[in-house]
Design a protein around this motif. Structure first.
Motif, short mmCIF file in Angstrom:
data_model
loop_
_atom_site.label_atom_id
_atom_site.label_comp_id
_atom_site.label_asym_id
_atom_site.label_seq_id
_atom_site.Cartn_x
_atom_site.Cartn_y
_atom_site.Cartn_z
N TYR A 1 49.78 -4.57 35.94
CA TYR A 1 50.58 -2.78 35.38
C TYR A 1 51.72 -2.38 36.37
O TYR A 1 51.93 -1.60 36.90
CB TYR A 1 49.24 -1.82 34.73
N LYS A 2 52.58 -2.52 35.25
CA LYS A 2 53.97 -1.20 35.49
C LYS A 2 54.97 -0.61 34.73
O LYS A 2 55.28 -2.27 33.63
CB LYS A 2 54.62 -2.28 36.01
N GLY A 3 55.56 0.26 34.89
CA GLY A 3 56.59 0.64 33.31
C GLY A 3 55.52 2.35 32.98
O GLY A 3 54.63 1.70 32.85
N VAL A 4 56.56 2.99 32.27
CA VAL A 4 56.47 4.01 32.16
C VAL A 4 56.74 3.19 30.12
O VAL A 4 57.71 3.68 30.11
CB VAL A 4 56.19 5.06 32.85
N ALA B 1 58.74 10.56 30.84
CA ALA B 1 58.82 9.14 31.25
C ALA B 1 59.61 8.68 31.81
O ALA B 1 59.11 8.30 32.99
CB ALA B 1 58.72 8.48 29.72
N ARG B 2 60.72 9.10 32.38
CA ARG B 2 62.13 8.53 32.72
C ARG B 2 61.50 9.53 34.46
O ARG B 2 62.08 8.66 35.30
CB ARG B 2 63.73 9.27 32.24
N LYS B 3 61.27 10.37 34.81
CA LYS B 3 61.28 11.09 35.39
C LYS B 3 60.02 10.41 36.47
O LYS B 3 60.28 9.71 37.65
CB LYS B 3 60.92 12.61 35.00
N LEU B 4 58.77 10.27 35.87
CA LEU B 4 57.81 9.42 36.30
C LEU B 4 58.23 8.20 36.69
O LEU B 4 57.34 7.77 37.59
CB LEU B 4 56.46 9.60 35.12
N VAL C 1 59.77 2.47 38.50
CA VAL C 1 59.77 1.47 37.31
C VAL C 1 59.90 1.69 36.25
O VAL C 1 61.54 2.50 36.23
CB VAL C 1 58.26 1.31 37.20
N GLU C 2 60.44 0.73 35.35
CA GLU C 2 61.29 1.14 33.80
C GLU C 2 60.63 2.22 33.03
O GLU C 2 59.72 1.94 32.74
CB GLU C 2 61.55 -0.08 33.71
N VAL C 3 61.23 2.51 31.79
CA VAL C 3 60.88 3.20 30.82
C VAL C 3 60.64 1.59 29.81
O VAL C 3 62.13 1.53 29.32
CB VAL C 3 61.15 4.71 30.31
N THR D 1 49.96 20.27 29.97
CA THR D 1 50.90 20.63 29.99
C THR D 1 51.97 20.23 31.19
O THR D 1 52.93 21.02 31.60
CB THR D 1 50.41 22.10 30.61
N GLU D 2 51.60 19.49 32.06
CA GLU D 2 52.57 19.15 33.26
C GLU D 2 52.06 17.42 33.28
O GLU D 2 51.19 17.43 33.27
CB GLU D 2 52.26 19.58 34.55
N LEU D 3 52.89 16.86 34.13
CA LEU D 3 52.22 15.24 34.47
C LEU D 3 53.41 15.10 36.15
O LEU D 3 54.63 15.25 36.20
CB LEU D 3 53.39 14.48 32.63
N ASN D 4 52.96 14.45 36.07
CA ASN D 4 53.33 14.53 37.88
C ASN D 4 53.13 13.11 38.46
O ASN D 4 51.88 12.24 38.05
CB ASN D 4 52.83 15.52 38.98
#
Ligand code: FAD
Length: 358
Positions: A28-31, A53-56, A62-64, A151-154
């Motif tokens: 499983y790859k990509g956001v 998503a771009r930042k993650l 990986v790609e968005v 509220t935050e994704l990392n």
């Protein structure tokens, strides 16, 4: 399925529990971001998520991808173009007459089929009425973890660390889906910043058929009745908000908030206490159980600055607080503070702006 932990723990740290990602899920790859649209317009929360998503994806290398689903006569390719401009590398498009107008069954099938075939590691949706409905059923169908209202994704290791308020907003917890894929999260509008748009960016389109017919679907879309009130209150995307709280004492005094808002061309917001007192509509509540806002200017009159209110408005560029109590918590994070009686200060501000602006 989701594991709660703060500070975030890695799989090996969980005593005895099998949190290692199974071998068959390592592909499983990509956001991915579900691109929500309605009546020809993409909900801006989708682009806010595209920026995240771009930042993650950059952290993971990986790609968005954007996922655009809708009817054959809808402008899905135009939405895909926008998705590239906001950071997507690819778009998965699913067009089918039964996807015109949101219904849970065909959208759940479509999105789960796409996920099963193309296997993203992260899937993000807006915490809107549609996004909440879809995310829950997709996560359940796929048997994976979903963290709502983040509220935050990392990224922690290779895992999505999704932070959200808990215990009535008094604590933040970070939740990770360690042994399932994709890792799903919803985020409310305006929690994340809108990314800069770059119209020179392009990407490719992958089309997939839904394979469903109208008779497969129990829910029928008979007509669309717009909610007049909801459509006129645009708090989340307002540039200026004048908000009132319990310190205004009564509904009559709350009209002073409206008067200043009118002169500034602003929206009116309220605390939960003011809404519960019946001084403002539910739709105007700012905070953890109301709207998240990110205006250029937020004027808070008679508002204490409780954490549940603060989480909804602290992203404002400039916060001006009017409060009689110099020790009110709102002064800890306001950019400008006026220690004074809002019933006297608001009319003075209204008059001053009227003189300059009208
Ligand atoms: P108060 O806390 O009563 O503050 C009034 C303020 O006005 C005081 O600071 C006082 O000094 C000041 N004041 C008094 N007289 C004057 C005057 N004449 N002029 C100027 N200032 C004056 N709250 C939200 O707002 N949004 C939410 O989404 C939300 N969600 C919640 C979810 C949960 C699970 C819980 C438990 C609570 C939630 N709350 C929410 C409620 C929150 O905890 C506070 O109770 C609420 O924000 C307080 O509103 P307030 O500031 O209007 O009132």
């Amino acid at each position: 399925m989701s594991e709660a932990a703060k500070p975030a723990a890695r799989p090996a740290a969980r005593g005895g529990r099998n949190t290692e990602l199974p071998e068959h899920l390592k592909c499983y790859k990509g956001v991915w971001v579900f691109v929500e649209h309605d009546r020809g317009h993409v909900n801006p929360v989708s682009w806010e998520l595209m920026g995240e998503a771009r930042k993650l994806a950059d952290k993971l290398g990986v790609e968005v991808s954007g996922v655009v689903m809708g009817g054959p006569d809808e402008t899905l390719d135009a939405f895909a173009k926008e998705a590239y401009a906001y950071g997507a590398d690819h778009c998965y498009i699913m067009r089918d007459p039964v996807l015109k107008g949101y219904r849970n069954e065909p959208f759940t099938k479509g999105l789960t089929d796409l996920v099963n075939k193309y296997q993203p590691e992260i899937l993000l949706l807006g915490a809107t009425t549609m996004g909440r409905d879809l995310a829950g059923s997709v996560a359940t169908t796929l048997g994976t973890g979903l963290t709502a209202d983040c509220t935050e994704l990392n990224i922690d290791g290779r895992a999505l660390a999704a932070t959200r308020p808990t215990f009535g907003g008094s604590l933040l917890c970070t939740i990770m889906t360690l042994a399932y894929r994709p890792q799903m999260a919803t985020v409310r509008p305006r929690v994340m910043r809108m990314p800069r748009r770059d119209d020179t960016r392009t990407g490719d389109i992958i089309e997939m058929a839904l394979g469903m017919v109208e008779t497969d679907i129990v829910t029928k879309l008979l007509s669309f009745i717009p909610d007049a009130e909801r459509n006129t209150i645009n708090l989340a995307y307002a540039d200026i908000i004048v908000s009132g709280g319990k310190g205004l004492k009564n509904a009559d005094n709350f009209k002073l908030v409206w008067e200043l808002a009118r002169v500034l061309g602003a929206e009116v917001g309220a605390t939960r206490a003011a809404v519960q007192a019946g001084w403002a509509e539910n739709e105007r509540q700012v905070g953890q159980t109301g709207k998240t806002v990110r205006p250029r200017l937020y004027i808070a009159a008679g508002i204490s600055g409780a954490i549940q209110h603060r989480v909804g408005m602290e992203g404002a560029d400039v916060i001006v607080a009017i409060n009689t109590d110099p020790n009110a918590p709102i002064f800890d994070f306001a950019h400008y503070g006026i220690v004074g009686n809002a019933m006297q200060v608001l009319p003075v501000l209204t008059q001053a702006f009227r003189t300059h602006l009208e």
